[in-house]
Design a protein around this motif. Structure first.
Motif, PDB file in Angstrom:
ATOM      1  N   HIS A 100       0.828  -1.208   0.000  1.00  0.00           N
ATOM      2  CA  HIS A 100       0.000   0.000   0.000  1.00  0.00           C
ATOM      3  C   HIS A 100       0.863   1.259   0.000  1.00  0.00           C
ATOM      4  O   HIS A 100       0.353   2.363   0.209  1.00  0.00           O
ATOM      5  CB  HIS A 100      -0.908   0.024   1.236  1.00  0.00           C
ATOM      6  N   ARG A 121      -7.505   5.101  -1.251  1.00  0.00           N
ATOM      7  CA  ARG A 121      -8.020   4.122  -2.216  1.00  0.00           C
ATOM      8  C   ARG A 121      -9.504   4.378  -2.511  1.00  0.00           C
ATOM      9  O   ARG A 121      -9.925   4.369  -3.669  1.00  0.00           O
ATOM     10  CB  ARG A 121      -7.841   2.700  -1.661  1.00  0.00           C
ATOM     11  N   CYS A 149     -10.220  -2.566 -10.010  1.00  0.00           N
ATOM     12  CA  CYS A 149      -9.975  -3.817  -9.282  1.00  0.00           C
ATOM     13  C   CYS A 149      -8.729  -3.699  -8.410  1.00  0.00           C
ATOM     14  O   CYS A 149      -8.698  -4.179  -7.279  1.00  0.00           O
ATOM     15  CB  CYS A 149      -9.785  -4.936 -10.287  1.00  0.00           C
ATOM     16  N   ALA A 150      -7.693  -3.040  -8.943  1.00  0.00           N
ATOM     17  CA  ALA A 150      -6.445  -2.874  -8.189  1.00  0.00           C
ATOM     18  C   ALA A 150      -6.632  -1.947  -6.998  1.00  0.00           C
ATOM     19  O   ALA A 150      -5.979  -2.108  -5.966  1.00  0.00           O
ATOM     20  CB  ALA A 150      -5.355  -2.332  -9.112  1.00  0.00           C
ATOM     21  N   HIS A 152      -9.389  -1.612  -5.233  1.00  0.00           N
ATOM     22  CA  HIS A 152     -10.291  -2.202  -4.233  1.00  0.00           C
ATOM     23  C   HIS A 152      -9.583  -3.306  -3.456  1.00  0.00           C
ATOM     24  O   HIS A 152      -9.020  -4.228  -4.031  1.00  0.00           O
ATOM     25  CB  HIS A 152     -11.535  -2.772  -4.933  1.00  0.00           C
ATOM     26  N   VAL A 153      -9.610  -3.213  -2.127  1.00  0.00           N
ATOM     27  CA  VAL A 153      -9.055  -4.257  -1.264  1.00  0.00           C
ATOM     28  C   VAL A 153     -10.108  -4.635  -0.222  1.00  0.00           C
ATOM     29  O   VAL A 153     -10.970  -3.830   0.125  1.00  0.00           O
ATOM     30  CB  VAL A 153      -7.756  -3.799  -0.567  1.00  0.00           C
ATOM     31  N   VAL A 159      -0.577  -6.677   0.571  1.00  0.00           N
ATOM     32  CA  VAL A 159      -1.166  -7.116  -0.695  1.00  0.00           C
ATOM     33  C   VAL A 159      -0.064  -7.354  -1.719  1.00  0.00           C
ATOM     34  O   VAL A 159       1.060  -6.887  -1.576  1.00  0.00           O
ATOM     35  CB  VAL A 159      -2.169  -6.072  -1.246  1.00  0.00           C
ATOM     36  N   ASP A 162      -0.548  -6.929  -7.690  1.00  0.00           N
ATOM     37  CA  ASP A 162      -1.758  -6.622  -8.448  1.00  0.00           C
ATOM     38  C   ASP A 162      -2.589  -5.533  -7.792  1.00  0.00           C
ATOM     39  O   ASP A 162      -3.535  -5.017  -8.394  1.00  0.00           O
ATOM     40  CB  ASP A 162      -2.613  -7.883  -8.622  1.00  0.00           C
ATOM     41  N   LYS A 163      -2.226  -5.144  -6.546  1.00  0.00           N
ATOM     42  CA  LYS A 163      -2.951  -4.095  -5.823  1.00  0.00           C
ATOM     43  C   LYS A 163      -2.085  -2.853  -5.596  1.00  0.00           C
ATOM     44  O   LYS A 163      -2.468  -1.948  -4.870  1.00  0.00           O
ATOM     45  CB  LYS A 163      -3.435  -4.627  -4.468  1.00  0.00           C
ATOM     46  N   TRP A 164      -0.899  -2.824  -6.204  1.00  0.00           N
ATOM     47  CA  TRP A 164      -0.014  -1.671  -6.015  1.00  0.00           C
ATOM     48  C   TRP A 164      -0.538  -0.444  -6.747  1.00  0.00           C
ATOM     49  O   TRP A 164      -1.343  -0.544  -7.688  1.00  0.00           O
ATOM     50  CB  TRP A 164       1.374  -1.989  -6.568  1.00  0.00           C
TER      51      TRP A 164
END
Length: 280
Positions: A100, A121, A149-150, A152-153, A159, A162-164
């Motif tokens: 994050h 986010r 999508c990336a 949203h957590v 993470v 793919d979430k950076w």
């Protein structure tokens, strides 16, 4: 912290009548009791106020500032920021590296505190949803959905990549969401992102924010002094910003041109924004 003025006897029973402790004194069975260790500390605090100000029992807790700035510039980090920015670096804002980090940097640089990364986010998702048509025209429908999508957590834990935070696509959304001049710094290249929509504030009220990508997997915040170089404008902003946002760049045009000339001289001519990826 000072010792009690009188020696405390720990053997046998006290001679004479025992004086009860008044409400104004420490609420322990006796001024001389050694049965509760805490009473010794409490009596010292009363007799000598301020002698133990660092204790957890102190009612006034010092809250650290939301914006954490490390004044000691780490050489390993500086080497990953283009040298032309070095004279203007005031400090680096180091954040936790849990996937994050990019959003932590944005939160810290906005004085929200890096732990407010979930808010960042969510704000970016809201901007993306509000102007989804505009972002689809810039990135394409598939990529716009991937960005959402990336962002949203479902938990606050670490993470994967793919979430950076990704640049340049999310940088456009950050600049537009928070109405900031957003700069990304890296040895591989630097860019400046202006809001895609909305009329600019007077130049004196502009908020500028810079982040650097280091170690191939981490973002840090960079606090720059006034007069720092201005990177080249992100390519897609020129063609996709709305009419009312076109003057965002005006106060920085001269500095951007100067930086472009510097890069041209440094790289021996040619367009510094073009990288030749051929095998030759």
């Amino acid at each position: 912290m000072r010792a009690p003025p009188n020696k405390v006897s720990t053997k046998g029973r006290r001679k004479g009548s025992s004086k009860k402790v008044t409400a104004k004194s420490i609420k322990v069975p006796s001024q001389r009791s050694t049965k509760r260790l805490a009473s010794r500390w409490e009596r010292i605090d009363v007799q000598y106020p301020g002698s133990y100000e660092g204790s957890n029992s102190t009612p006034n807790t010092v809250i650290p500032p939301k914006r954490v700035k490390n004044q000691s510039l780490r050489p390993s980090m500086l080497r990953q920021i283009p040298e032309e920015f070095h004279p203007f670096i005031d400090s680096l804002v180091h954040v936790e590296g849990d996937g994050h980090c990019g959003f932590r940097c944005v939160a810290a640089m906005l004085d929200m505190g890096e732990d407010e990364w979930p808010t960042v986010r969510q704000n970016l998702i809201q901007e993306l949803d509000t102007e989804f048509g505009m972002y689809c025209s810039i990135f394409g429908i598939a990529e716009a959905n991937e960005i959402r999508c990336a962002l949203h957590v479902t938990s606050d834990g670490p993470v994967g990549d793919d979430k950076w935070m990704t640049v340049p696509n999310m940088a456009y959304i950050i600049a537009t969401t928070y109405k900031v001049v957003f700069m990304t710094l890296a040895i591989s290249g630097c860019s400046i992102f202006f809001p895609l929509r909305g009329s600019p504030d007077p130049p004196a009220l502009h908020k500028r924010m810079a982040v650097a990508f280091v170690n191939t997997n981490h973002f840090i915040g960079v606090v720059l002094r006034d007069g720092h170089p201005m990177p080249l404008t992100a390519h897609m902003w020129t063609y996709n910003r709305r009419v009312e946002a076109q003057t965002w760049v005006d106060p920085y045009s001269a500095r951007i041109a100067a930086y472009s000339a510097y890069l041209t001289a440094k790289h021996g001519g040619g367009d510094p924004s073009v990288v030749d990826l051929s095998e030759e």
